[in-house]
Each structure stands twice: as C-alpha cells, then as structure tokens.
Design an enzyme around this catalytic site. Sequence first.
Site, PDB file in Angstrom:
ATOM      1  N   GLU A 148      -2.829 -17.123   1.813  1.00  0.00           N
ATOM      2  CA  GLU A 148      -3.690 -16.587   0.751  1.00  0.00           C
ATOM      3  C   GLU A 148      -3.135 -16.933  -0.632  1.00  0.00           C
ATOM      4  O   GLU A 148      -3.858 -17.360  -1.533  1.00  0.00           O
ATOM      5  CB  GLU A 148      -3.770 -15.055   0.850  1.00  0.00           C
ATOM      6  CG  GLU A 148      -4.473 -14.518   2.061  1.00  0.00           C
ATOM      7  CD  GLU A 148      -3.509 -14.198   3.201  1.00  0.00           C
ATOM      8  OE1 GLU A 148      -2.535 -14.949   3.395  1.00  0.00           O
ATOM      9  OE2 GLU A 148      -3.759 -13.199   3.898  1.00  0.00           O
ATOM     10  N   GLY A 165       9.809  -7.733   1.481  1.00  0.00           N
ATOM     11  CA  GLY A 165       8.671  -7.885   0.575  1.00  0.00           C
ATOM     12  C   GLY A 165       8.178  -6.554   0.016  1.00  0.00           C
ATOM     13  O   GLY A 165       7.953  -6.407  -1.187  1.00  0.00           O
ATOM     14  N   ARG A 166       8.043  -5.558   0.885  1.00  0.00           N
ATOM     15  CA  ARG A 166       7.492  -4.269   0.437  1.00  0.00           C
ATOM     16  C   ARG A 166       8.505  -3.430  -0.324  1.00  0.00           C
ATOM     17  O   ARG A 166       8.193  -2.315  -0.749  1.00  0.00           O
ATOM     18  CB  ARG A 166       6.918  -3.509   1.638  1.00  0.00           C
ATOM     19  CG  ARG A 166       7.880  -3.357   2.810  1.00  0.00           C
ATOM     20  CD  ARG A 166       7.157  -2.940   4.082  1.00  0.00           C
ATOM     21  NE  ARG A 166       8.032  -2.900   5.244  1.00  0.00           N
ATOM     22  CZ  ARG A 166       8.294  -3.938   6.036  1.00  0.00           C
ATOM     23  NH1 ARG A 166       7.744  -5.106   5.769  1.00  0.00           N
ATOM     24  NH2 ARG A 166       9.079  -3.809   7.083  1.00  0.00           N
ATOM     25  N   HIS A 174     -14.132  15.384  -3.924  1.00  0.00           N
ATOM     26  CA  HIS A 174     -15.589  15.247  -3.829  1.00  0.00           C
ATOM     27  C   HIS A 174     -15.977  14.194  -2.801  1.00  0.00           C
ATOM     28  O   HIS A 174     -17.109  13.695  -2.810  1.00  0.00           O
ATOM     29  CB  HIS A 174     -16.167  14.917  -5.205  1.00  0.00           C
ATOM     30  CG  HIS A 174     -15.843  15.990  -6.205  1.00  0.00           C
ATOM     31  ND1 HIS A 174     -16.627  17.105  -6.377  1.00  0.00           N
ATOM     32  CD2 HIS A 174     -14.771  16.154  -7.023  1.00  0.00           C
ATOM     33  CE1 HIS A 174     -16.075  17.896  -7.278  1.00  0.00           C
ATOM     34  NE2 HIS A 174     -14.937  17.341  -7.692  1.00  0.00           N
TER      35      HIS A 174
HETATM   36  O1  F6P Z   1       1.959 -10.443   6.261  1.00  0.00           O
HETATM   37  C1  F6P Z   1       2.826  -9.454   5.840  1.00  0.00           C
HETATM   38  C2  F6P Z   1       3.754  -9.945   4.781  1.00  0.00           C
HETATM   39  O2  F6P Z   1       4.732 -10.757   5.325  1.00  0.00           O
HETATM   40  C3  F6P Z   1       4.369  -8.789   4.012  1.00  0.00           C
HETATM   41  O3  F6P Z   1       5.472  -8.280   4.647  1.00  0.00           O
HETATM   42  C4  F6P Z   1       4.629  -9.404   2.696  1.00  0.00           C
HETATM   43  O4  F6P Z   1       4.841  -8.454   1.693  1.00  0.00           O
HETATM   44  C5  F6P Z   1       3.372 -10.205   2.500  1.00  0.00           C
HETATM   45  O5  F6P Z   1       3.064 -10.700   3.791  1.00  0.00           O
HETATM   46  C6  F6P Z   1       3.463 -11.329   1.527  1.00  0.00           C
HETATM   47  O6  F6P Z   1       4.467 -12.232   1.882  1.00  0.00           O
HETATM   48  P1  F6P Z   1       5.043 -13.245   0.829  1.00  0.00           P
HETATM   49  O7  F6P Z   1       5.635 -12.479  -0.279  1.00  0.00           O
HETATM   50  O8  F6P Z   1       6.059 -14.050   1.586  1.00  0.00           O
HETATM   51  O9  F6P Z   1       3.910 -14.105   0.349  1.00  0.00           O
END
Ligand code: F6P
Length: 533
Positions: free
Chosen positions: A202, A252-253, A369
């Site tokens: 993406e 990442g999170r 609501h």
């Molecule tokens: O698909 C999940 C994931 O790997 C998450 O853990 C991560 O935050 C996200 O995709 C984005 O990944 P990246 O930062 O490597 O693009």
Amino acid sequence: MWTELDGLRDSAETRRISALFEADDVRAQDFSLKIDGLLFDYSKTSIDADAKAALVRLADVASVAAKRAAMFAGEKINETEDRAVLHTALRNLGDTPLVVDGQDVLPEVKATRERMADLARAVRDGSFPGNGKRITDVVNIGIGGSDLGPLMAVMALEPYGDGPKCHFISNVDGADATDTLAGLDPESTMVIVASKTFGTQETLMNARTVMAWAGGPDALERFVAISSAVDRCALFGIPAERVFGFEDWVGGRYSVWGPIGFSLMLAIGPKAFESFLEGGQAMDRHFCDAPLEENLPVLLALVGIWNQQVCGHATRAVLPYEQRLARLPAYLQQLEMESNGKGVALDGSSLERVAGPVVWGEPGTNGQHAFYQLIHQGQQVVPCEFLLGAEGHEPALGEHHRALVANCLAQSEALLKGRTEAEARAQLEEKGVSGAKLDQLAKHRVFSGNRPSTTLVYPRLTPYVLGQIVAMYEHRVFVEGVIYGINSYDQWGVELGKELANGLVPAMEGKGAPEGASASTVALLDHILGMRD
Ligand code: F6P
C-alpha cells in the site's frame, strides 16, 4: 492461580459493584491510583481486595518484574523474530549506556533525533527547501504503525500545532490519495514515506502515485523517507540526508516515538516533541520502579485480565471524552489487537484462555448517541474505559467542557447504578402514566447497572500527558502479554492475507484466479470482472 481467580469471580457475581461501595467508605481511594498528575479510578469494577491481591500475585507469578527488566535491558524477548523490544530507547533522554549486541544504542537514537530536529526546524522556519515555495503542508504516507501513531498524536495535539499542516495517506484505495491531495500544492508540500520495512504494498503504491502527482523524480527533493531498511529508501531515490532510520527492535505499532513520529515533530516542533518523549519516559520510570500493586500499567492490565480472562467479557470499549483523541481507539486497536491477538503461547502450546479482547470505541459524547444503548441495556457486558481531561484547551468555551465532564461522569455512574423497575415505575407515574401502559413501559426503562468501568483523569492533553498515556498503554499490553504467556511483539497473523492478495492482483488483471482459490472467491472475481467490462 486461575482456580482462585475463578472462585473470586463466582463470589463477585453474587454481589453488585455498588455493594462494594456500601461496604467500604474509602473504596474510591483504595481502588484508585494517583501518579504524576494522572488519576486512575478502577473502583467501579467488581474487583475487591481479595481479587486485587490475587491478580497482583498472578502478575508476580508470571514474572512480570523479571520480564520487564529483560525488555528494558534489551534482551531478545521477541523470541519468534529473535529481536530485542526497545521502543523505550527512542524516548530515553538519559545518558546511561544501553547496550544491545555489544553496542550502546542511545548515541545513534539521539543523533537521528537531532537530524530530524534540524530538518524540522528548517521546514518550520522556511529555510528548507531554500529555493521555491515554503512548506505549508506535509503528507505522511504509511499504514498501520507507520500511520496510526503520528495521525492519532497530530490530532491529539492540535492546539500545539504551529507548524505545517499534516495529512495522512494510508489506504491502498486510490480515494485516500485523491481526497487527501485535493487542494494541496505539490510545490509547498513535503512528502514523508514512512515504512519500517519499505516493502509494504500500500505504502509503495501510494508513494509512487504521490511522486507522480508531485511532478516526478524532481519532486524527490521534498521527500523524506523513514525506515529500518534504509538501503531500500535509496533505491526509491530519496537521498541519505533525508532518510531517517531506526532499528528492527522498534515494532511498527510502537514506533511513534522515533522517526515515524517525524510528522508530529514537524507539526508541534522539536521542543514539544521532546516533551511528548519526556511524558513517555516518566511513565517508563514509574512502570519500572513502582511496586506491582501501585503500578499504573500493571493495574490497568490486571483490570483487563479480570474483565476478560476471568469474567469472560470479550470486548473492551475505549471512550475518550476528548474529541482530539478520536483516533486513540483505532491506535489502540493496532497496539493491543496486533500485539495480543494470539492463540499460541511462547512455547508453541495453545492458550487455555482467550487472549486479547476486541478493542473498540469512539469519543464521548458522540458514542452516547450511537452505541451506548447496547452498553447500558444489551445483554453482553462491555467493560468501558473512560478517559477525561480535567481541563480543555478552550477556556472561552468552558460551558462545553463542563458539559463534557458531566456526561462522562454520568455514564460511569449510570453503568454502576442502573435503574430498578421500581424506580422506573416511580418516574413514569410522576409523568402520569398508569395501568397497563405503566406495566409495559417500565420494563423497557430498567437498566441492570452493575457494569464495570474505569476512568483515567489527566490534567490537560499536553504533549507530556499524551506521552504518559501512550506509554501507559504500551506497558499494559506488555503486562497482559506476559500473563497470557505469549509474544506480544510479532504479528504473523497478518501475513496470509498479504500473500493471498499478491496472488489475486494478476487475477484482477484478467489473468485467471490463482490455483486453489475457493469457489466463492472465483465467483466473486468473475462477478467483479464482469461488472467492469
Ligand atoms: O501488516 C501489518 C504491519 O506489518 C504492521 O505491523 C505495520 O505497522 C504495518 O504493517 C506497516 O508496516 P511498514 O511500516 O513496514 O510499512
């Protein structure tokens, strides 16, 4: 341990939470914790002194303290990926060396933060890019942890936003890029491509689309890349001076504290960003130093364990009474559900109890609501977590803030007390309703009450306070994960869908469904392709 907790749950089910208050004048004080400006009230849960003691023992037996020490020391507690878990290093503003694989990691973290701050200052004072237009807008392209953290924080700290306006593109749906870019001027827009792996479908697709919108490779002079795969950023054409790297020991999170937070730094400035880090670091110190029974992230985790693993409530609603925390529930969905939505313990055995509640929510008062009907009268119990600022940022609109606070407190009160049929009847009778109508209507106006909630009160949503709150939730996830016995730091569950999507892209180009695709998927594909002809 669990047998004891199950027994305590059974006795809790025979009494109401309100009875705990009747039996204990100081329950509100005994079942709440004040630290560093925060008040965490968990008195409106069914946890009594025995349950609390048993839960604290559970944390003790699970070796939370030893595992916490291992995490902060940089041991490879992410065993399935053979990695340390050191997002805390990103907000470590001290000088004590932190050695991982024989090397102190802090100087590199600091050097990167200083490079980020230099660029952020130049963008904010207009000296970057130097030629051409001043940067007025920033577009962060990323998804998951490379999007939700900065997006949530930029929105939360809007009153401190005195830099360029930040926008976020995450979804592969072209609508996201189209709508976000509409009205922006490519020449005054800085683009941040944020991806830990720099391999996410993406993000790379959106990055290419935005580069084309910005004017092709020449526009790369306004691009920044953030990744732990810095070599891939060079392949994309972004020069090293605008690449900010981070190590693979930052999940990442958990990454908003470092380069992934660059959009936040641009929005609020390096100084306020540092204050965000200070809040996180203060929570780290509290988490490391406070005894388990007076430890905010530990108590938050134990309340979660009690509600879900002991009492069996499958979901958890996060309800910030703070419009600017509108994306906190989404942020926590990734933080908690991607970390702890697992079925296998570290040793590969299946978990005996379901781990990781479904996390969801919306800001109050809007949620009231929409879905609070189910929370109050539906048959499934939804433990609620309220968040509330004692003060807002709009002194001129004090009336709004007073109403906001009143609504928040009213909801937890209603959840606790409910309304009996006798009370409902009395209310209706006062309005002149009687006879069969009264019998019929009264039943619909009964609220069972006895529904658990917690409330976190903070002084005002400053960068420091946001840092405290985010770090608090991170450590809560850690403690819950330790008690579940899982690895909270991998996310293998997201892989299968990604692999299958790669296989289906050619099918969308008319090259036929992938081998082994189910009859349903083949039929759906045929239908979609047929509609596009
Ligand atoms: O698909 C999940 C994931 O790997 C998450 O853990 C991560 O935050 C996200 O995709 C984005 O990944 P990246 O930062 O490597 O693009």
